[in-house]
Design a protein around this motif. Structure first.
Motif, mmCIF file in Angstrom:
data_model
loop_
_atom_site.group_PDB
_atom_site.id
_atom_site.type_symbol
_atom_site.label_atom_id
_atom_site.label_comp_id
_atom_site.label_asym_id
_atom_site.label_seq_id
_atom_site.Cartn_x
_atom_site.Cartn_y
_atom_site.Cartn_z
ATOM 1 N N ARG A 1 0.826 -1.212 0.000
ATOM 2 C CA ARG A 1 0.000 0.000 0.000
ATOM 3 C C ARG A 1 0.859 1.260 0.000
ATOM 4 N NH1 ARG A 1 -2.907 -2.323 4.335
ATOM 5 N NH2 ARG A 1 -2.395 -0.530 5.657
ATOM 6 N N TYR A 2 2.066 1.152 0.586
ATOM 7 C CA TYR A 2 2.985 2.292 0.665
ATOM 8 C C TYR A 2 4.332 1.868 0.057
ATOM 9 C CZ TYR A 2 -0.417 4.028 4.091
ATOM 10 O OH TYR A 2 -1.563 4.446 4.719
ATOM 11 N N PRO A 3 4.423 1.752 -1.260
ATOM 12 C CA PRO A 3 5.635 1.210 -1.896
ATOM 13 C C PRO A 3 6.883 2.064 -1.702
ATOM 14 C CG PRO A 3 4.121 2.090 -3.545
ATOM 15 C CD PRO A 3 3.376 2.081 -2.246
ATOM 16 N N HIS A 4 6.707 3.328 -1.328
ATOM 17 C CA HIS A 4 7.873 4.181 -1.120
ATOM 18 C C HIS A 4 8.454 4.019 0.284
ATOM 19 C CE1 HIS A 4 4.566 6.360 0.689
ATOM 20 N NE2 HIS A 4 5.398 7.200 1.259
ATOM 21 N N ILE A 5 7.838 3.164 1.105
ATOM 22 C CA ILE A 5 8.304 2.952 2.467
ATOM 23 C C ILE A 5 9.176 1.703 2.528
ATOM 24 C CG2 ILE A 5 7.609 2.568 4.872
ATOM 25 C CD1 ILE A 5 6.858 5.294 3.712
ATOM 26 N N VAL B 1 0.554 -7.432 25.350
ATOM 27 C CA VAL B 1 1.260 -7.054 24.131
ATOM 28 C C VAL B 1 0.950 -5.585 23.882
ATOM 29 C CG1 VAL B 1 1.524 -7.451 21.666
ATOM 30 C CG2 VAL B 1 1.062 -9.380 23.189
ATOM 31 N N ALA B 2 1.990 -4.784 23.702
ATOM 32 C CA ALA B 2 1.807 -3.337 23.568
ATOM 33 C C ALA B 2 2.476 -2.821 22.299
ATOM 34 C CB ALA B 2 2.390 -2.615 24.787
ATOM 35 N N ILE B 3 1.833 -1.875 21.661
ATOM 36 C CA ILE B 3 2.420 -1.176 20.517
ATOM 37 C C ILE B 3 2.865 0.197 21.008
ATOM 38 C CG2 ILE B 3 2.001 -0.160 18.252
ATOM 39 C CD1 ILE B 3 -0.002 -2.358 17.710
ATOM 40 N N ILE B 4 4.126 0.519 20.745
ATOM 41 C CA ILE B 4 4.711 1.743 21.296
ATOM 42 C C ILE B 4 5.423 2.521 20.196
ATOM 43 C CG2 ILE B 4 6.426 2.637 22.926
ATOM 44 C CD1 ILE B 4 5.956 0.082 24.595
ATOM 45 N N HIS B 5 5.130 3.810 20.125
ATOM 46 C CA HIS B 5 5.926 4.714 19.301
ATOM 47 C C HIS B 5 5.941 6.079 19.979
ATOM 48 C CE1 HIS B 5 2.436 6.881 17.774
ATOM 49 N NE2 HIS B 5 1.895 5.766 17.307
ATOM 50 N N ARG B 6 6.798 6.942 19.528
ATOM 51 C CA ARG B 6 6.972 8.244 20.175
ATOM 52 C C ARG B 6 5.818 9.190 19.814
ATOM 53 N NH1 ARG B 6 11.497 6.025 18.538
ATOM 54 N NH2 ARG B 6 13.133 5.677 20.089
ATOM 55 N N PRO B 7 5.478 10.112 20.714
ATOM 56 C CA PRO B 7 4.416 11.078 20.409
ATOM 57 C C PRO B 7 4.709 11.889 19.147
ATOM 58 C CG PRO B 7 4.951 11.127 22.754
ATOM 59 C CD PRO B 7 5.992 10.263 22.099
ATOM 60 N N SER B 8 5.991 12.043 18.828
ATOM 61 C CA SER B 8 6.372 12.846 17.657
ATOM 62 C C SER B 8 6.420 12.025 16.369
ATOM 63 C CB SER B 8 7.756 13.465 17.895
ATOM 64 O OG SER B 8 8.728 12.445 18.133
ATOM 65 N N ALA B 9 5.980 10.769 16.425
ATOM 66 C CA ALA B 9 6.054 9.884 15.253
ATOM 67 C C ALA B 9 5.317 10.482 14.069
ATOM 68 C CB ALA B 9 5.489 8.511 15.588
ATOM 69 N N GLY B 10 5.850 10.236 12.875
ATOM 70 C CA GLY B 10 5.240 10.741 11.662
ATOM 71 C C GLY B 10 4.001 9.954 11.265
ATOM 72 N N PRO B 11 3.302 10.420 10.231
ATOM 73 C CA PRO B 11 2.034 9.789 9.828
ATOM 74 C C PRO B 11 2.196 8.339 9.372
ATOM 75 C CG PRO B 11 2.734 11.458 8.241
ATOM 76 C CD PRO B 11 3.596 11.621 9.428
ATOM 77 N N ILE B 12 3.339 7.992 8.779
ATOM 78 C CA ILE B 12 3.536 6.607 8.321
ATOM 79 C C ILE B 12 3.670 5.666 9.517
ATOM 80 C CG2 ILE B 12 5.132 5.040 7.165
ATOM 81 C CD1 ILE B 12 3.365 6.609 5.278
ATOM 82 N N VAL B 13 4.415 6.069 10.534
ATOM 83 C CA VAL B 13 4.560 5.238 11.737
ATOM 84 C C VAL B 13 3.202 5.083 12.423
ATOM 85 C CG1 VAL B 13 5.609 5.097 14.037
ATOM 86 C CG2 VAL B 13 6.989 5.829 12.076
ATOM 87 N N VAL B 14 2.449 6.160 12.494
ATOM 88 C CA VAL B 14 1.113 6.098 13.094
ATOM 89 C C VAL B 14 0.216 5.154 12.299
ATOM 90 C CG1 VAL B 14 -0.965 7.423 13.628
ATOM 91 C CG2 VAL B 14 1.294 8.388 14.130
#
Length: 293
Positions: A125-129, A265-278
């Motif tokens: 879905r996101y081939p540039h990633i 089981v937890a999913i964790i990312h930083r509050p400043s994460a970009g839209p792709i990480v979200v």
């Protein structure tokens, strides 16, 4: 640390670092040689050369698998970063279309099957990633995340250990060997992760709460090592439900073993994460919700 005399002060060669990373990821010189299109002796020579340059032993050769030493873990962290930088430079010079790299960490028992297929679908879905996936123990993944080496992690942890964008209860089961059961032995042999490893303290506390004598018969930092040791009759173990195989016998309520229900089981990312990480976190959340249904 096992100190080795340095032969000289040359720069670390990427080819040697790649050999170390591949052996550590595969847990085997033979499998690493196949992945590298090389021979086992050549891979072994590269590891010895790297150990001479580092001045420390980097790998411990065990009966079942190959594990990094403390010095090896340190070198591995830098090796992965140097190899990633080398790949990024290559892509930049080749005019690669990949514009965003997302570094993900997942536990061993999530590193195949539905998770891999889900990540592949996300990539279509996101081939540039470009997705860089690291599999390992949750404690190691958490350390890599804290050091800024990963953008998003899927962790198994005790409930509410750290903030998460999503979390689900982790179902665990006590298991014995199907063909060589040991549950009736006294003291009861147990197979577990090393100190500070997930499940270890809970296993011991549960057994002591019912007055059952126990002894640690086998430890491994590898989930597959734990699975195999239980299957081979080395001792009982506590495994996530998804890691129970047809070589295991689930110990039911008749065993009188207390249920261990303190993990998530937890999913964790930083509050400043970009839209792709979200977006990736939301995608993984849907996968886990489907597994929980």
């Amino acid at each position: 640390m096992d100190r080795i005399d340095r032969t000289n002060n040359r720069l670390f060669e990427l080819d040697l670092l790649r050999a170390l990373v591949t052996v550590a990821d595969c847990g085997s010189f033979t499998t690493a040689a196949l992945r590298l299109n090389s021979t086992q002796s050549t891979v072994s020579q590269k590891i010895r050369r790297l150990e001479e340059l580092a001045g420390y032993r980097l790998l411990e050769r065990g009966n079942r698998d190959v594990l990094p030493t403390d010095s090896g873990e340190t070198v591995l962290g830098y090796a992965r970063r140097l190899l990633a930088l080398n790949d990024e430079l290559h892509e930049a010079l080749e005019g690669a279309s990949v514009s965003v790299v997302v570094r993900i960490g997942v536990p061993d028992d999530f590193a195949a099957g539905r998770t891999t297929r889900h990540l592949a679908e996300f990539n279509r879905r996101y081939p540039h990633i470009k997705l860089e996936v690291t599999a390992g123990l949750s404690r190691d993944l958490a350390g890599s995340y804290d050091r800024g080496e990963l953008d998003l992690v899927l962790l198994k942890q005790r409930r509410n250990s750290r903030d998460a964008v999503a979390r689900w209860s982790e179902k665990t089961r006590w298991v014995d060997s199907l063909r060589s059961p040991v549950f009736d032995q006294d003291p009861l042999p147990i197979v577990t992760f090393p100190p500070r490893g997930l499940y270890r303290d809970e296993m011991i506390a549960a057994l002591e709460s019912i007055g059952r004598r126990w002894r640690i018969s086998f430890t491994s930092s590898s989930l597959s090592g734990i699975q195999d040791a239980v299957a081979d009759g080395m001792g009982i173990g506590l495994l996530p439900l998804r890691a129970v195989t047809n070589e295991h016998r689930v110990l039911d309520k008749e065993s009188a073993l207390p249920e261990v229900d303190v993990f998530e089981v937890a999913i964790i990312h930083r509050p400043s994460a970009g839209p792709i990480v979200v977006a990736l976190a939301e995608s993984l959340s849907r996968l886990l919700e489907e597994e929980g249904d």
